[in-house]
Enzyme design. Structure first.
Site, PDB file in Angstrom:
ATOM      1  N   THR A   1      43.231  34.277  23.987  1.00  0.00           N
ATOM      2  CA  THR A   1      41.816  34.078  24.353  1.00  0.00           C
ATOM      3  C   THR A   1      41.506  32.589  24.512  1.00  0.00           C
ATOM      4  O   THR A   1      40.356  32.203  24.690  1.00  0.00           O
ATOM      5  CB  THR A   1      40.878  34.652  23.273  1.00  0.00           C
ATOM      6  OG1 THR A   1      41.070  33.890  22.063  1.00  0.00           O
ATOM      7  CG2 THR A   1      41.163  36.118  23.029  1.00  0.00           C
TER       8      THR A   1
ATOM      9  N   HIS B   1      40.454  23.378  17.929  1.00  0.00           N
ATOM     10  CA  HIS B   1      39.844  24.587  18.508  1.00  0.00           C
ATOM     11  C   HIS B   1      39.507  25.611  17.420  1.00  0.00           C
ATOM     12  O   HIS B   1      38.604  26.416  17.584  1.00  0.00           O
ATOM     13  CB  HIS B   1      40.817  25.255  19.503  1.00  0.00           C
ATOM     14  CG  HIS B   1      41.362  24.300  20.508  1.00  0.00           C
ATOM     15  ND1 HIS B   1      40.562  23.676  21.435  1.00  0.00           N
ATOM     16  CD2 HIS B   1      42.626  23.833  20.719  1.00  0.00           C
ATOM     17  CE1 HIS B   1      41.323  22.884  22.187  1.00  0.00           C
ATOM     18  NE2 HIS B   1      42.561  22.948  21.773  1.00  0.00           N
TER      19      HIS B   1
ATOM     20  N   HIS C   1      37.578  32.721  14.633  1.00  0.00           N
ATOM     21  CA  HIS C   1      36.569  32.345  15.635  1.00  0.00           C
ATOM     22  C   HIS C   1      35.225  32.670  15.006  1.00  0.00           C
ATOM     23  O   HIS C   1      35.110  33.691  14.301  1.00  0.00           O
ATOM     24  CB  HIS C   1      36.746  33.163  16.920  1.00  0.00           C
ATOM     25  CG  HIS C   1      38.102  33.024  17.546  1.00  0.00           C
ATOM     26  ND1 HIS C   1      38.368  32.130  18.559  1.00  0.00           N
ATOM     27  CD2 HIS C   1      39.268  33.661  17.262  1.00  0.00           C
ATOM     28  CE1 HIS C   1      39.655  32.238  18.886  1.00  0.00           C
ATOM     29  NE2 HIS C   1      40.226  33.145  18.114  1.00  0.00           N
TER      30      HIS C   1
ATOM     31  N   HIS D   1      44.147  32.455  12.380  1.00  0.00           N
ATOM     32  CA  HIS D   1      43.029  31.539  12.631  1.00  0.00           C
ATOM     33  C   HIS D   1      41.773  32.373  12.814  1.00  0.00           C
ATOM     34  O   HIS D   1      41.830  33.597  12.895  1.00  0.00           O
ATOM     35  CB  HIS D   1      43.301  30.693  13.892  1.00  0.00           C
ATOM     36  CG  HIS D   1      43.427  31.538  15.095  1.00  0.00           C
ATOM     37  ND1 HIS D   1      44.626  32.089  15.517  1.00  0.00           N
ATOM     38  CD2 HIS D   1      42.479  32.019  15.938  1.00  0.00           C
ATOM     39  CE1 HIS D   1      44.417  32.826  16.579  1.00  0.00           C
ATOM     40  NE2 HIS D   1      43.127  32.827  16.840  1.00  0.00           N
TER      41      HIS D   1
ATOM     42  N   HIS E   1      42.240  36.352  13.606  1.00  0.00           N
ATOM     43  CA  HIS E   1      43.396  36.729  14.429  1.00  0.00           C
ATOM     44  C   HIS E   1      44.691  36.372  13.714  1.00  0.00           C
ATOM     45  O   HIS E   1      44.939  35.201  13.394  1.00  0.00           O
ATOM     46  CB  HIS E   1      43.353  35.998  15.776  1.00  0.00           C
ATOM     47  CG  HIS E   1      42.278  36.498  16.669  1.00  0.00           C
ATOM     48  ND1 HIS E   1      41.763  35.739  17.706  1.00  0.00           N
ATOM     49  CD2 HIS E   1      41.600  37.671  16.685  1.00  0.00           C
ATOM     50  CE1 HIS E   1      40.834  36.439  18.327  1.00  0.00           C
ATOM     51  NE2 HIS E   1      40.702  37.620  17.733  1.00  0.00           N
TER      52      HIS E   1
ATOM     53  N   GLU F   1      35.079  37.496  19.119  1.00  0.00           N
ATOM     54  CA  GLU F   1      35.529  37.463  20.519  1.00  0.00           C
ATOM     55  C   GLU F   1      35.439  38.877  21.104  1.00  0.00           C
ATOM     56  O   GLU F   1      34.754  39.084  22.106  1.00  0.00           O
ATOM     57  CB  GLU F   1      36.967  36.943  20.590  1.00  0.00           C
ATOM     58  CG  GLU F   1      37.081  35.510  20.035  1.00  0.00           C
ATOM     59  CD  GLU F   1      38.118  34.691  20.725  1.00  0.00           C
ATOM     60  OE1 GLU F   1      39.319  35.029  20.621  1.00  0.00           O
ATOM     61  OE2 GLU F   1      37.751  33.736  21.407  1.00  0.00           O
TER      62      GLU F   1
END
Ligand code: MJT
Ligand code: ZN
Length: 259
Positions: free
Chosen positions: A199, A64, A96, A94, A119, A106
């Site tokens: 999330t 992910h 996104h 990590h 994050h 996000e």
């Protein structure tokens, strides 16, 4: 037997509620931050990051995102202050991100999204005995969110992007020692904060979000290296590029974000 989920048409954020009904809960993340609507709480002090003795362990592709994990067996790297009543231990960080040239953060600010979002995940080891226990408690987790915008090369991000080829496939992991995420912070720790959730499934409503107002700059070339990662494992026939691994903003449901 964790339920499968992803970011695609058939398994993405719009259908997560089928397997994870809390997706339609009252404190879901991310949100669209409206600075004008944010109420100023004078009792909120500055956040403090005591990361000087932090110990990164490994970097992994969990299918992910790409995650750097830390030794959280003691209070060697904690976040405290701000809205937090206890120190919270750093567990992992990590990212996104989007597809080429499009946005991937996000949280959004007045409807505007950034190219990416970092994050840093922490857990309340004063009140809970394990990360897993904290992850499902309303005051169990604190995630520090940092926006990434495209600009010049980030001086220290290459340490991470140089390691990405080692974790191209889902479930790959490699040693990643001696990295201190303090080098990824912007100059100001001014923040917005609100009560939200993970999330990603299981979307537990256990996160105190602390989102920094100031983004850091990374180059398009550095961001492009994240897009060479794959959602899929080495043994799978399909090769699906890891990109657009972000959940869109969720309803505020009466929440006020503070600053
Ligand atoms: N996007 S996220 O920070 O909600 C998140 C986590 C948050 C809290 C605890 C564990 C988490 C694990 C994640 C793993 C991959 C992507 C987001 C993740
Ligand atoms: Zn995240």
């Amino acid at each position: 037997t964790g339920k499968h989920w992803g970011y695609g048409k058939d398994d993405g954020p719009s259908i997560w509620h089928q397997n994870f009904p809390v997706a339609e809960g009252d404190r879901q993340s991310p949100i669209d931050i409206m600075p004008q609507q944010a109420s100023h709480d004078p009792n909120l002090g500055p956040i403090v990051l005591n990361y000087d003795h932090c110990t990164s362990l490994n970097i992994c592709n969990n299918g992910h995102s790409v995650v750097v994990e830390f030794d959280d067996t003691d209070d060697r790297s904690v976040i405290l202050g701000g809205p937090l009543d206890n120190p919270y231990r750093l567990k992992q960080f990590h990212f996104h991100w989007g597809g080429k040239g499009c946005h991937g953060s996000e949280h959004t600010v007045e409807g505007n999204s950034y190219a990416s979002e970092l994050h840093l995940v922490h857990w309340n080891a004063v009140k809970y005995r394990s990360f897993g226990e904290a992850a499902s408690a309303p005051d169990g987790l604190a995630v520090l969110g940092i926006f990434l915008e495209t600009g010049d090369d980030h001086r220290w991000l290459h340490t991470i992007t140089d390691a990405l080829y080692m974790v191209k496939y889902k479930a790959s992991v490699t040693d990643f020692k001696g990295f201190n995420p303090k080098c990824l912070l912007p100059s100001s720790l001014h923040y917005w904060t609100y009560l939200g959730s993970l999330t990603t499934p299981p979307l537990h409503e256990s996160v105190t979000w602390i989102v920094l107002k100031e983004p850091i700059a990374v180059s398009e070339r550095q961001l492009g290296k994240f897009r060479m990662l794959l959602f899929t494992g080495e043994e799978e026939d399909q090769r699906i590029r890891m990109e657009n691994n972000f959940r869109p903003p969720q309803p505020l449901k009466g929440r006020k974000n503070l600053q």
